[in-house]
Design a protein around this motif. Sequence first.
Motif, PDB file in Angstrom:
ATOM      1  N   MET A 105     -73.986  51.984   6.127  1.00 32.33           N
ATOM      2  CA  MET A 105     -73.722  52.762   7.335  1.00 32.33           C
ATOM      3  C   MET A 105     -74.876  53.717   7.644  1.00 32.33           C
ATOM      4  O   MET A 105     -75.177  53.982   8.818  1.00 32.33           O
ATOM      5  CB  MET A 105     -72.413  53.534   7.194  1.00 32.33           C
ATOM      6  CG  MET A 105     -71.178  52.640   7.080  1.00 32.33           C
ATOM      7  SD  MET A 105     -71.073  51.358   8.372  1.00 32.33           S
ATOM      8  CE  MET A 105     -70.994  52.360   9.847  1.00 32.33           C
ATOM      9  N   HIS A 106     -75.535  54.215   6.609  1.00 34.41           N
ATOM     10  CA  HIS A 106     -76.693  55.080   6.832  1.00 34.41           C
ATOM     11  C   HIS A 106     -77.808  54.311   7.541  1.00 34.41           C
ATOM     12  O   HIS A 106     -78.406  54.820   8.509  1.00 34.41           O
ATOM     13  CB  HIS A 106     -77.207  55.630   5.495  1.00 34.41           C
ATOM     14  CG  HIS A 106     -78.523  56.349   5.619  1.00 34.41           C
ATOM     15  ND1 HIS A 106     -78.643  57.609   6.181  1.00 34.41           N
ATOM     16  CD2 HIS A 106     -79.792  55.969   5.266  1.00 34.41           C
ATOM     17  CE1 HIS A 106     -79.908  57.963   6.171  1.00 34.41           C
ATOM     18  NE2 HIS A 106     -80.621  57.004   5.619  1.00 34.41           N
ATOM     19  N   HIS A 107     -78.079  53.084   7.083  1.00 32.36           N
ATOM     20  CA  HIS A 107     -79.145  52.278   7.689  1.00 32.36           C
ATOM     21  C   HIS A 107     -78.813  51.914   9.137  1.00 32.36           C
ATOM     22  O   HIS A 107     -79.693  51.912  10.008  1.00 32.36           O
ATOM     23  CB  HIS A 107     -79.391  51.013   6.873  1.00 32.36           C
ATOM     24  CG  HIS A 107     -80.060  51.262   5.560  1.00 32.36           C
ATOM     25  ND1 HIS A 107     -81.114  52.131   5.410  1.00 32.36           N
ATOM     26  CD2 HIS A 107     -79.828  50.739   4.318  1.00 32.36           C
ATOM     27  CE1 HIS A 107     -81.514  52.150   4.141  1.00 32.36           C
ATOM     28  NE2 HIS A 107     -80.738  51.308   3.461  1.00 32.36           N
ATOM     29  N   ILE A 108     -77.531  51.609   9.398  1.00 32.38           N
ATOM     30  CA  ILE A 108     -77.121  51.285  10.772  1.00 32.38           C
ATOM     31  C   ILE A 108     -77.263  52.514  11.661  1.00 32.38           C
ATOM     32  O   ILE A 108     -77.760  52.427  12.794  1.00 32.38           O
ATOM     33  CB  ILE A 108     -75.681  50.753  10.798  1.00 32.38           C
ATOM     34  CG1 ILE A 108     -75.617  49.375  10.123  1.00 32.38           C
ATOM     35  CG2 ILE A 108     -75.163  50.658  12.244  1.00 32.38           C
ATOM     36  CD1 ILE A 108     -74.217  48.826   9.956  1.00 32.38           C
ATOM     37  N   HIS A 159     -66.328  50.311  -0.964  1.00 31.14           N
ATOM     38  CA  HIS A 159     -67.375  49.500  -1.602  1.00 31.14           C
ATOM     39  C   HIS A 159     -68.540  50.412  -1.922  1.00 31.14           C
ATOM     40  O   HIS A 159     -68.900  51.286  -1.129  1.00 31.14           O
ATOM     41  CB  HIS A 159     -67.810  48.367  -0.672  1.00 31.14           C
ATOM     42  CG  HIS A 159     -68.645  47.331  -1.354  1.00 31.14           C
ATOM     43  ND1 HIS A 159     -69.977  47.541  -1.704  1.00 31.14           N
ATOM     44  CD2 HIS A 159     -68.354  46.059  -1.751  1.00 31.14           C
ATOM     45  CE1 HIS A 159     -70.460  46.454  -2.269  1.00 31.14           C
ATOM     46  NE2 HIS A 159     -69.498  45.531  -2.315  1.00 31.14           N
ATOM     47  N   LYS A 160     -69.149  50.201  -3.082  1.00 31.59           N
ATOM     48  CA  LYS A 160     -70.220  51.086  -3.540  1.00 31.59           C
ATOM     49  C   LYS A 160     -71.433  51.093  -2.609  1.00 31.59           C
ATOM     50  O   LYS A 160     -72.217  52.045  -2.598  1.00 31.59           O
ATOM     51  CB  LYS A 160     -70.658  50.691  -4.950  1.00 31.59           C
ATOM     52  CG  LYS A 160     -71.246  49.289  -5.066  1.00 31.59           C
ATOM     53  CD  LYS A 160     -71.602  48.964  -6.515  1.00 31.59           C
ATOM     54  CE  LYS A 160     -72.170  47.553  -6.649  1.00 31.59           C
ATOM     55  NZ  LYS A 160     -73.436  47.376  -5.953  1.00 31.59           N
ATOM     56  N   LEU A 180     -65.736  45.213   5.984  1.00 28.05           N
ATOM     57  CA  LEU A 180     -64.933  44.952   4.783  1.00 28.05           C
ATOM     58  C   LEU A 180     -64.257  43.586   4.852  1.00 28.05           C
ATOM     59  O   LEU A 180     -64.215  42.859   3.853  1.00 28.05           O
ATOM     60  CB  LEU A 180     -63.870  46.041   4.607  1.00 28.05           C
ATOM     61  CG  LEU A 180     -64.420  47.393   4.098  1.00 28.05           C
ATOM     62  CD1 LEU A 180     -63.377  48.478   4.214  1.00 28.05           C
ATOM     63  CD2 LEU A 180     -64.908  47.248   2.647  1.00 28.05           C
ATOM     64  N   LYS A 181     -63.766  43.204   6.018  1.00 28.33           N
ATOM     65  CA  LYS A 181     -63.177  41.873   6.164  1.00 28.33           C
ATOM     66  C   LYS A 181     -64.216  40.793   5.920  1.00 28.33           C
ATOM     67  O   LYS A 181     -63.927  39.768   5.281  1.00 28.33           O
ATOM     68  CB  LYS A 181     -62.588  41.718   7.570  1.00 28.33           C
ATOM     69  CG  LYS A 181     -61.299  42.472   7.805  1.00 28.33           C
ATOM     70  CD  LYS A 181     -60.775  42.211   9.198  1.00 28.33           C
ATOM     71  CE  LYS A 181     -59.493  42.982   9.471  1.00 28.33           C
ATOM     72  NZ  LYS A 181     -58.976  42.759  10.843  1.00 28.33           N
ATOM     73  N   MET A 182     -65.414  41.048   6.387  1.00 27.66           N
ATOM     74  CA  MET A 182     -66.480  40.059   6.236  1.00 27.66           C
ATOM     75  C   MET A 182     -66.865  39.886   4.760  1.00 27.66           C
ATOM     76  O   MET A 182     -66.917  38.762   4.252  1.00 27.66           O
ATOM     77  CB  MET A 182     -67.718  40.500   7.024  1.00 27.66           C
ATOM     78  CG  MET A 182     -68.953  39.678   6.752  1.00 27.66           C
ATOM     79  SD  MET A 182     -70.421  40.398   7.535  1.00 27.66           S
ATOM     80  CE  MET A 182     -71.717  39.663   6.534  1.00 27.66           C
ATOM     81  N   PHE A 201     -75.180  44.346   1.303  1.00 27.68           N
ATOM     82  CA  PHE A 201     -74.139  43.805   0.429  1.00 27.68           C
ATOM     83  C   PHE A 201     -74.575  42.520  -0.266  1.00 27.68           C
ATOM     84  O   PHE A 201     -73.752  41.867  -0.922  1.00 27.68           O
ATOM     85  CB  PHE A 201     -72.858  43.569   1.229  1.00 27.68           C
ATOM     86  CG  PHE A 201     -72.249  44.834   1.768  1.00 27.68           C
ATOM     87  CD1 PHE A 201     -71.482  45.662   0.954  1.00 27.68           C
ATOM     88  CD2 PHE A 201     -72.469  45.221   3.081  1.00 27.68           C
ATOM     89  CE1 PHE A 201     -70.926  46.832   1.442  1.00 27.68           C
ATOM     90  CE2 PHE A 201     -71.923  46.390   3.572  1.00 27.68           C
ATOM     91  CZ  PHE A 201     -71.155  47.204   2.757  1.00 27.68           C
ATOM     92  N   ASN A 202     -75.860  42.163  -0.081  1.00 27.61           N
ATOM     93  CA  ASN A 202     -76.410  40.964  -0.720  1.00 27.61           C
ATOM     94  C   ASN A 202     -75.537  39.741  -0.430  1.00 27.61           C
ATOM     95  O   ASN A 202     -75.126  39.002  -1.333  1.00 27.61           O
ATOM     96  CB  ASN A 202     -76.540  41.173  -2.230  1.00 27.61           C
ATOM     97  CG  ASN A 202     -77.379  40.073  -2.886  1.00 27.61           C
ATOM     98  OD1 ASN A 202     -78.256  39.492  -2.249  1.00 27.61           O
ATOM     99  ND2 ASN A 202     -77.105  39.782  -4.143  1.00 27.61           N
TER     100      ASN A 202
END
Length: 276
Positions: free
Chosen positions: A242-245, A235-236, A270-272, A188-189
């Motif tokens: 989630m794939h990387h996790i 979020h785009k 999302l909260k973060m 998410f940069n």
Amino acid sequence: MKITKVFNNNLVATITPEKREALLSGTGIGFGKKVGDVVDQSKITNYYYVENQRKKLLYQMMETTSVEYLEIAEAILDRANRKLSKHVSDTILPALVDHLYVAITRTKKGKQVPNLIHAETKMMYPVEYEVGLWALRLIKMRLNVTLPDDEAGFIAIHIQNGEDESNEDVSDMLMFVKETTDIIAESFNCRFDVNSTDNQRLATHLKFFYQRMMHHQTTTIVNVEDMYRLLITKHKDMKKCMHHISELLKKDYAYQITLSEEVYLMMHILKMIQSE
């Protein structure tokens, strides 16, 4: 009491009247002494009781390590027990003495080992970390050696290991938290701010997720599919994250994350990112 082992001029072993094995420290307590001699009780400064399971390790260590390191480790343990609500077991003493000896020797040689989970330790174990900072001040006062703040994190991990009765290595859990939050930050940069309440909640969620994963436990939500589809499109970059996790969990931990666990994790993520 009679001496059962002489380590150096200032440290001996004995059997107490209560039939407990102990190390006795004090200036000159071992000078000119041999096994079988009576302990000069006027010279005893401290008692260190020795449990069978750590006797061999502690004895080997004290053959080559100054008693001052044991005294510092004991002071750190005492400080931790006064500051924390949970009891810290003295079984950590051998490992803590060894760590202090290696860290101080390394620092005297101008060498340092970076603590890769320093930020995570400071965030998740703030009281233990404060005890670690106190320990650095004690070492500076006693030995005139200035250790970096990274060492406060290492000491905090030793303390937490003494609190945790599960025998799990806290550093492994903290590394998992770091690896996962690094993926999130990169996806998410964004920056993982250890002082953010939402980030602290995410880290706590990851801590308990790790513990459930290690014990082969899962979390279940009813009708999770609809919630999953909603969150994954919020979020785009969520799907990529989630794939990387998921790949990290499969590759490094041989674990297949469930949809319910993904949903819980996405809610925290999302909260973060919304608080950025």
